[in-house]
Motif scaffolding. Sequence first.
Motif, PDB file in Angstrom:
ATOM      1  N   LEU A 114      15.774 -15.852  -0.157  1.00  0.00           N
ATOM      2  CA  LEU A 114      15.303 -16.902  -1.048  1.00  0.00           C
ATOM      3  C   LEU A 114      15.817 -18.208  -0.471  1.00  0.00           C
ATOM      4  N   ASP A 115      14.888 -19.076  -0.087  1.00  0.00           N
ATOM      5  CA  ASP A 115      15.236 -20.338   0.561  1.00  0.00           C
ATOM      6  C   ASP A 115      14.899 -21.525  -0.326  1.00  0.00           C
ATOM      7  N   TRP A 116      15.645 -22.584  -0.114  1.00  0.00           N
ATOM      8  CA  TRP A 116      15.304 -23.913  -0.616  1.00  0.00           C
ATOM      9  C   TRP A 116      15.051 -24.739   0.637  1.00  0.00           C
ATOM     10  N   VAL A 117      13.843 -25.267   0.785  1.00  0.00           N
ATOM     11  CA  VAL A 117      13.492 -26.056   1.956  1.00  0.00           C
ATOM     12  C   VAL A 117      13.262 -27.504   1.545  1.00  0.00           C
ATOM     13  N   VAL A 118      13.570 -28.415   2.474  1.00  0.00           N
ATOM     14  CA  VAL A 118      13.411 -29.848   2.209  1.00  0.00           C
ATOM     15  C   VAL A 118      12.686 -30.491   3.381  1.00  0.00           C
ATOM     16  N   ARG A 119      11.942 -31.545   3.055  1.00  0.00           N
ATOM     17  CA  ARG A 119      11.275 -32.310   4.107  1.00  0.00           C
ATOM     18  C   ARG A 119      12.271 -33.337   4.642  1.00  0.00           C
ATOM     19  N   ARG A 125      12.985 -28.276   6.785  1.00  0.00           N
ATOM     20  CA  ARG A 125      14.178 -27.549   7.202  1.00  0.00           C
ATOM     21  C   ARG A 125      14.707 -26.729   6.021  1.00  0.00           C
ATOM     22  N   ILE A 126      15.437 -25.676   6.342  1.00  0.00           N
ATOM     23  CA  ILE A 126      16.072 -24.849   5.318  1.00  0.00           C
ATOM     24  C   ILE A 126      17.387 -25.507   4.914  1.00  0.00           C
TER      25      ILE A 126
END
Length: 135
Positions: free
Chosen positions: A105-110, A116-117
Motif C-alpha cells: 500500500l503506497d502513498w505517492v506524491v507528484r 514518487r513513492i
Amino acid sequence: METRDIIDIQQLIAFCHHAVDHDDQSLFPLVFTQDAHFDGRLCGGPLCEGMEAIQAFFALGKPPHPPSHHVTNVVVYEEGDKVRVKMKWLCPDPGTGGVVTGDNLDWVVRTPDGWRIKERVASLRYPSGFSNEPQ
C-alpha cells in the motif's frame, strides 16, 4: 487525477521493482522521495525512514532479499487528499523453490521530477496466514 497521472503512477510502481532488483541502489531517487518511509515490519523487515535508510536496507543484497520482485494488480485511487496505490507482489523463495506473495500500500506524491513513492507499507500474504480452510 488525469489518465496520464494514473499511467505515470503505474509506470512508477513497475519501475520500483526494477530499481529494487538493480545491481545497486542508484535508481532509487527515481522511485522514492528523499523523506520516504518503507515499512516492511509486516513482512519481518524493518521500518526505514528516509532514502538513505531504504537504500541501506536493499543494499544488503540477495540474500537476504529475494532474487527478483514482481508486481501485479495495481490500483490507483484517491483517498482524501492522498493518492494511493494498492498492488500485489510476488517473489521466488530460493530456500523452498516456492513463491512468497504479499501486498503493498503506497502513498505517492507528484514532485517536480514526476511521481514518487512517499510511503510504502509491505505486508505478507503467503505463506504466513495462508489457509485452505473456508472463512
